[in-house]
Design an enzyme around this catalytic site. Structure first.
Site, PDB file in Angstrom:
ATOM      1  N   HIS A  97      10.568   6.436  -2.636  1.00  0.00           N
ATOM      2  CA  HIS A  97       9.403   5.383  -2.670  1.00  0.00           C
ATOM      3  C   HIS A  97      10.017   4.040  -1.931  1.00  0.00           C
ATOM      4  O   HIS A  97       8.916   3.104  -1.731  1.00  0.00           O
ATOM      5  CB  HIS A  97       8.646   5.289  -3.955  1.00  0.00           C
ATOM      6  CG  HIS A  97       7.986   6.143  -4.406  1.00  0.00           C
ATOM      7  ND1 HIS A  97       6.785   6.540  -4.385  1.00  0.00           N
ATOM      8  CD2 HIS A  97       8.522   7.209  -5.412  1.00  0.00           C
ATOM      9  CE1 HIS A  97       6.333   7.556  -5.049  1.00  0.00           C
ATOM     10  NE2 HIS A  97       7.590   7.936  -5.759  1.00  0.00           N
ATOM     11  N   LYS A 106      -1.911  -6.866  -3.095  1.00  0.00           N
ATOM     12  CA  LYS A 106      -0.717  -6.237  -3.304  1.00  0.00           C
ATOM     13  C   LYS A 106       0.259  -6.831  -4.000  1.00  0.00           C
ATOM     14  O   LYS A 106       0.134  -8.177  -4.297  1.00  0.00           O
ATOM     15  CB  LYS A 106      -0.105  -5.357  -2.022  1.00  0.00           C
ATOM     16  CG  LYS A 106       0.086  -6.416  -0.759  1.00  0.00           C
ATOM     17  CD  LYS A 106       0.734  -5.783   0.400  1.00  0.00           C
ATOM     18  CE  LYS A 106      -0.608  -5.164   1.081  1.00  0.00           C
ATOM     19  NZ  LYS A 106      -0.468  -3.845   1.439  1.00  0.00           N
ATOM     20  N   ARG A 107       1.471  -6.263  -4.485  1.00  0.00           N
ATOM     21  CA  ARG A 107       2.374  -7.178  -4.982  1.00  0.00           C
ATOM     22  C   ARG A 107       2.890  -8.263  -4.095  1.00  0.00           C
ATOM     23  O   ARG A 107       2.708  -8.149  -2.685  1.00  0.00           O
ATOM     24  CB  ARG A 107       3.460  -6.322  -5.338  1.00  0.00           C
ATOM     25  CG  ARG A 107       3.571  -5.306  -6.730  1.00  0.00           C
ATOM     26  CD  ARG A 107       3.199  -6.402  -7.917  1.00  0.00           C
ATOM     27  NE  ARG A 107       4.642  -7.122  -8.231  1.00  0.00           N
ATOM     28  CZ  ARG A 107       5.208  -6.624  -9.361  1.00  0.00           C
ATOM     29  NH1 ARG A 107       4.706  -5.946 -10.093  1.00  0.00           N
ATOM     30  NH2 ARG A 107       6.277  -7.347  -9.903  1.00  0.00           N
ATOM     31  N   LYS A 117       6.160  -7.909   2.522  1.00  0.00           N
ATOM     32  CA  LYS A 117       4.585  -7.521   2.415  1.00  0.00           C
ATOM     33  C   LYS A 117       4.158  -8.640   3.345  1.00  0.00           C
ATOM     34  O   LYS A 117       3.001  -8.458   3.946  1.00  0.00           O
ATOM     35  CB  LYS A 117       3.995  -7.420   1.344  1.00  0.00           C
ATOM     36  CG  LYS A 117       4.602  -6.101   0.946  1.00  0.00           C
ATOM     37  CD  LYS A 117       3.827  -5.970  -0.770  1.00  0.00           C
ATOM     38  CE  LYS A 117       4.561  -4.841  -1.744  1.00  0.00           C
ATOM     39  NZ  LYS A 117       4.110  -3.335  -1.207  1.00  0.00           N
ATOM     40  N   THR A 130      -0.873   2.732  -0.280  1.00  0.00           N
ATOM     41  CA  THR A 130      -1.710   3.393  -0.477  1.00  0.00           C
ATOM     42  C   THR A 130      -3.057   2.469  -0.340  1.00  0.00           C
ATOM     43  O   THR A 130      -4.137   3.109  -0.277  1.00  0.00           O
ATOM     44  CB  THR A 130      -1.542   3.992  -1.952  1.00  0.00           C
ATOM     45  OG1 THR A 130      -1.195   3.086  -2.791  1.00  0.00           O
ATOM     46  CG2 THR A 130      -0.645   5.297  -1.790  1.00  0.00           C
ATOM     47  N   LYS A 148      -7.149   3.115   0.723  1.00  0.00           N
ATOM     48  CA  LYS A 148      -8.525   2.820  -0.051  1.00  0.00           C
ATOM     49  C   LYS A 148      -9.292   1.940   0.770  1.00  0.00           C
ATOM     50  O   LYS A 148     -10.541   2.160   0.611  1.00  0.00           O
ATOM     51  CB  LYS A 148      -7.916   1.996  -1.475  1.00  0.00           C
ATOM     52  CG  LYS A 148      -7.102   3.086  -2.491  1.00  0.00           C
ATOM     53  CD  LYS A 148      -6.391   2.151  -3.404  1.00  0.00           C
ATOM     54  CE  LYS A 148      -5.334   3.013  -3.883  1.00  0.00           C
ATOM     55  NZ  LYS A 148      -4.146   2.416  -4.873  1.00  0.00           N
TER      56      LYS A 148
END
Ligand code: 26W
Length: 832
Positions: free
Chosen positions: A372, A562-563, A568, A670, A674
């Site tokens: 992952h 998100k985290r 990111k 993911t 969504k």
């Protein structure tokens, strides 16, 4: 145990008629009085919640028994999903929707003057995971159940899941999350299903009666693993998938020696030490610097799960372990459960006396491994000394696997010492075991979670293995369950879609294609946008309540959740917000499109840079939100304690989805799926599943910017210099200077110096500066499009219509066909 189907003795089909409101009312009252022990006349919303949960649990349990009888009867191949993390979300509404009895239940409760939504809010959101990997596991269980794949999940019943987050003075503060404090009505404890898990001790080698060499692991310290089951039943005619979570218990209640000496505290100490094993989830999604407790957790859950899997297998196949790969498959959710490979070898060799070759053949053909992450710091390794002390027999087995493996490699690549070093399961220099190499060697298939990620895995992380094992590496692009992420989280949109095209999309997401023809239908678009507006209002109410920020009505809701992680690039987003702020201040009469920029996410508690980023977002929010020049055109909100329940409100209420990781760093993502499923447009890089989302929705319906993964690599190879961008771009320079010099924190001007220095002097590892200009320009394109609400609506609808590929049902079918070789069960008969 006898698993013959004796329906006449134990019929399983006498169900409650949910269409009869009187029957439902009676069942509720009976459950409340007899099971919960509360008088319905004075019951609190929480007691109503517990009552509903118990009532539903009875039905889930019935479904579970049907499924088990069917599986044993037909001797079906089973899938075991081993994951250290699950983020299943609240259960109550899910099960009502799955059974399609939500309206009936609402009506019955109304007779008692109770509101179903308020009751659902009572439930604690089980936060047994960090982020994407844990939520994926939950989506997969739902899809396995809905699609009828005989699956089981195994994990840990952490007493304290993910910490809950508050923001104090702009900073993240962590609080223990005692989610089990008031009990968990969804779980069933199986006191009779317990296994000893052994640690430490030493190994003795001897020759058995037949003269073959055997090993015995002795003088171990043992802990008991006790099973807790939570039933996952799919939508409609789904089957039951059991999620079995292990809780640690001490082997002895008291050490009587101490007790007799009158030392009560020491007598219970040992007990509490062993129970710390399942106490807490590690809230890190990257580096874990060799914490011994974490290694113990990994082995604890692996050992208990394998004992349970073997027990179930041997019930139906006594004495034929060679059949194992034909009858079961074990999917490793990242390397966290990779110890299952040497553990299975140990069981087959030492307990079942198989030869090495036989044991290895069975083991390799039973496991599959999903990777992952590409981040090197997230690839698990364990100090040999620690493994040696805790798991001496496993260490021996790993050495032998490695020895035989390297022998083979040497035959294929003679004389290539470097290659051997890189492929070894042991990092000799650092004296560590490489769990990813172990997982690759011990599995029949290895998969990445999006096309790009799977390719980069082969090219960058495991190139030698890819040559050595030509067909081992495959791709299975992630997906999300539309049952939770549309049907449950966005009922008005789900209803509009059902009205337009029927409800087949609930179990076959490709059916959403039928919406394409409605993308320009004026009345459909109007209702679609009204629904978005309602969801934004609901979102705004939550934001106002949770962080006191008033979203701008009618503005574009720009959402980055998100985290919190450097890769990111929440920092890139907030720099862009600062640039926007500067433009507004420089030109107050400019008609820049009003925006509400929303962030949410948790940082690992010890992650210095991520915590600084959270604080910067909050400090920027403080200034921007109160500046009279900008407060009607720019708002920034950091929503505390991001979790599944919060995501269920934030995602439907978003216009723009921020997916802006440095290309080549986000395995899949993911959240991106969504958002698009709920009609948000994506602004993103060509990273992870964004690439496939663009392929599906069409490049005119997504905002792509920035360097590609190949360009990132090339730029790094050339020698990337962030100063070039700083010097060449005055707007960027102004933004960075402001942040560095304390514009957003006058009381402590150096607060954000480390963040900016990390970009300039520190080399900007995630290339924010390289992508800044392209990001700004693309954000301008977003503004332009948003002004054209008709065109925006069309693109948003097309996004929804083209999300079919991103259902976790498709992911699960792919796993079933390409990796697991399992078939769907026909759903057993049941009520509703
Ligand atoms: C060793 C501690 C640790 C814990 C969790 C290391 C790494 C992890 C996970 C790999 C983090 C994770 O959740 N990864 C995410 O998995 C999602 C599901 O496949 C992907 O969509 C995300 O891109 C990936 O970051």
């Amino acid at each position: 145990m006898n698993h013959e189907i004796r329906e006449e003795l134990f019929p399983l089909s006498k169900c409650l008629d949910f269409d009869n409101v009187e029957d439902v009312k009676t069942a509720l009252v009976n459950t409340m009085i007899r099971v919960v022990g509360v008088d319905p006349q004075i019951a609190s919303p929480r007691e109503w919640y517990v009552t509903l949960a118990y009532l539903m649990r009875g039905h889930l349990s019935e479904r579970g028994m049907h499924t088990a009888r069917d599986q044993y009867g037909k001797d079906l191949k089973r899938v075991y999903y081993l994951s250290m993390e699950y983020l299943p979300g609240r259960r109550l509404m899910k099960h009502l929707l799955d059974m399609r009895i939500e309206p009936q239940m609402r009506a019955a409760l109304a007779c008692f003057k109770q509101d179903l939504d308020e009751i659902c809010e009572q439930e604690k959101d089980p936060a047994l995971g960090n982020g994407g990997l844990g939520r994926l596991a939950a989506c997969f269980l739902d899809s396995m159940a809905t699609q009828g794949y005989p699956g089981y999940g195994y994990g840990i019943r952490y007493e304290f899941g993910m910490f809950s987050q508050t923001i104090e003075n702009g900073q993240q503060v962590e609080h223990a999350e005692n989610w089990l404090q008031e009990g968990n009505p969804w779980e069933v404890v199986r006191h009779e299903i317990t296994y000893p898990v052994r640690f430490g001790g030493r190994v003795v080698h001897f020759n058995d009666e037949l003269g073959t060499e055997s090993a015995r692991w002795i003088e171990t310290t043992d802990v008991i693993a006790e099973a807790y089951d939570i039933m996952e039943t799919g939508y409609g005619d789904g089957i039951a998938v059991t999620l079995r979570l292990w809780s640690a218990r001490s082997t002895q209640d008291f050490d009587l020696r101490y007790f007799n000496e009158g030392n009560y505290i020491d007598a219970v100490k040992e007990k509490t030490v062993s129970e710390t094993l399942s106490k807490v989830l590690y809230p890190m999604d990257t580096t874990l610097m060799g914490q011994e407790l974490r290694l113990k957790q990994e082995y604890f859950f692996v050992s208990a799960s394998l004992q349970d899997i073997f027990r179930r297998f041997r019930k139906t196949h006594p004495g034929s372990l060679r059949l194992l790969p034909e009858k079961i498959v074990i999917q490793l959710n990242d390397t966290h459960p990779a110890l299952a490979i040497p553990e299975m070898m140990r069981l087959l060799l030492d307990e079942h006396k198989l030869s090495w070759d036989e044991a290895w053949c069975i083991t390799r053909n039973t496991f599959a491994y999903t990777n992952h992450t590409l981040l090197p710091e997230a690839l698990e390794t364990w100090p040999i000394s620690m493994m040696q002390a805790l798991l001496p027999r496993h260490m021996e087995i790993i050495y032998k696997i490695n020895h035989l493996f390297l022998q083979e490699v040497r035959r294929t690549f003679p004389g290539d010492g470097d290659k051997l070093k890189r492929m070894s399961l042991i990092d000799d220099e650092r004296q560590r075991v490489r769990m990813a190499n172990l997982a690759v060697v011990g599995s029949s298939r290895v998969n990445g979670v999006a096309e790009l990620h799977s390719r980069l895995l082969r090219e960058r992380v495991f190139p030698e293995f890819d040559v050595f094992y030509p067909n081992k590496f495959v791709n299975v692009t992630n997906g999300v369950t539309q049952r939770r992420w549309l049907l449950q989280s966005n009922p008005p949109l789900a209803e509009l879609i059902c009205e337009a095209i029927g409800d087949a999309w609930i179990t076959d997401l490709n059916r959403l294609r039928d919406l394409e023809s409605m993308a320009e239908d004026a009345s459909f678009s109007k209702r679609f946008m009204e629904i978005k507006d309602q969801a934004k209002k609901r979102n705004a109410a939550m934001i106002a309540q949770r962080c006191g920020v008033a979203a701008i009505p009618g503005s574009l809701f720009d959402t980055h959740i998100k985290r919190i992680h450097e890769y990111k690039r929440q920092l890139l987003n907030i720099l862009q917000v600062v640039a926007r702020y500067n433009r507004l201040r420089a030109n107050p009469s400019s008609d820049l499109l009003p925006r509400t920029v929303i962030f949410a996410g948790k940082s690992a508690p010890g992650y210095f840079m991520a915590k600084k980023i959270i604080r910067l977002i909050n400090d920027v929010a403080e200034i921007v939100n109160h500046d009279p020049i900008t407060r009607d055109s720019l708002k920034v909100a950091f929503v505390p304690n991001y979790n599944i329940s919060t995501a269920e409100i934030l995602i439907p209420g978003a216009d723009l989805s921020e997916q802006i990781s440095t290309a080549g760093t986000e395995a899949s993502g993911t959240g991106n799926m969504k958002f698009a499923l709920n009609g948000a447009l994506t602004i993103g890089t060509l990273d992870g599943a964004n690439i496939e989302i663009r392929e599906e929705v069409g490049e005119e319906n997504i905002f792509i910017f920035g360097l590609t993964a190949a360009e990132v690599a090339a730029r790094k190879a050339q020698g990337y210099n962030p100063w070039d961008y700083y010097n060449a771009d005055p707007e960027l320079r102004q933004v960075l200077d402001m942040v560095r010099d304390g514009f957003f924190c006058c009381e402590e001007p150096d607060r954000y110096r480390p963040l900016v220095e990390n970009l300039l002097q520190g080399g900007d590892a995630f290339m924010l500066l390289a992508d800044f200009r392209s990001y700004m320009e693309t954000q301008e394109n977003v503004d332009t499009l948003y002004r054209d609400q008709k065109l925006w609506a069309k693109k948003a609808i097309l996004n929804v219509a083209r999300m079919g590929k991103f259902s976790s049902d498709r992911s699960i079918h792919t796993y079933a066909q390409d990796i697991w070789d399992v078939t769907q069960m026909t759903p057993p008969p049941h009520c509703k």
